[in-house]
Design an enzyme around this catalytic site. Sequence first.
Site, mmCIF file in Angstrom:
data_model
loop_
_atom_site.group_PDB
_atom_site.id
_atom_site.type_symbol
_atom_site.label_atom_id
_atom_site.label_comp_id
_atom_site.label_asym_id
_atom_site.label_seq_id
_atom_site.Cartn_x
_atom_site.Cartn_y
_atom_site.Cartn_z
ATOM 1 N N THR A 102 0.268 -0.901 -0.030
ATOM 2 C CA THR A 102 0.313 -0.073 -0.009
ATOM 3 C C THR A 102 0.260 0.873 0.556
ATOM 4 O OG1 THR A 102 -1.019 -1.106 0.634
ATOM 5 C CG2 THR A 102 -1.937 1.363 0.889
ATOM 6 N N LYS A 177 -7.345 1.326 -2.321
ATOM 7 C CA LYS A 177 -6.829 1.038 -1.472
ATOM 8 C C LYS A 177 -7.103 2.411 -0.809
ATOM 9 C CE LYS A 177 -5.133 -2.014 1.494
ATOM 10 N NZ LYS A 177 -4.220 -2.388 1.531
ATOM 11 N N LYS A 245 0.411 4.954 7.960
ATOM 12 C CA LYS A 245 1.065 5.478 7.340
ATOM 13 C C LYS A 245 0.211 5.559 5.831
ATOM 14 C CE LYS A 245 2.633 2.027 4.486
ATOM 15 N NZ LYS A 245 2.109 0.960 3.623
#
Length: 293
Positions: A102, A177, A245
């Site tokens: 990701t 995502k 993150k």
Amino acid sequence: MTAHTAKPIIGLIGTGVMGKSMAGHLIHAGYEVHVYTRTKAKAQELLEKGANWQDTPGALAQKCQVIMTMVGFPSDVEDIYFGHNGILALAEPGSFLIDLTTSSPSLAKRIYEEALTRQLFSLDAPVSGGDIGAREARLSIMVGGDRDVFEQMLPIFQKIGTNIVHQGEAGAGQHTKMCNQIAIASNMMGVVEALVYAKKAGLNPTTVLQSIETGAAGSWSLSNLGPRMIADNFAPGFYVKHFIKDMKIALQSAEDMKVELPGLTLAKSLYEQLAAMGEEESGTQALYKLINK
């Protein structure tokens, strides 16, 4: 560009919680698999199953026709692809590059564009489903890049996932995502608050879960992570540090598009408080600890 008639040799960089299961499925499916990870000991189980070790990402890239990466942060992706002796410099022309991390949509586009100049074919293909989905080969895979490349790689994706969707051009997988992580972030707050409320009200959280998980409140996080919260099991299926993150990437992308995401902003602030408590290496369900004070 022609499809490989024999099974391509696959390289996987990153054998963490998810990468290890993916590599195992590919070995089981009869692919020759080469692996690299920063800590060789973490790959030992795969080496025992028949994986081949390579000492650097570049060495792996030179041996494999399909190079898959599953690392931690966009900075790791950038280093592995663009760094000295990185994948882009050393992969053989005609190779396929699949980043499962990701990461940033803009970085995915950069990799795609640079790959084309080197006769390489790149897909951004982040996954969702956590440790359970990876272990059971039931991951959701969101793919950005050229459709013909996606179709050539589909047999490989089908060995690690079940819900595999081509979302559009390079970067579209990463944007999808981000949508996934945005939905999870606010949902996770709801799951945690519901279970903390149940406990404070003197209810049995397990029977509360039985009632609410099949109705309108149902979600993957409620069904899969709710029982872990109740059992005080905060082992990582997905790390707090990696979720933070992801939320940062999503907020940066949203800012670039001039979109406000108040739920995500709140979730990020709560997870940063959780990380400050020393829970960076815990699973995302550890948010329960912060709310259940």
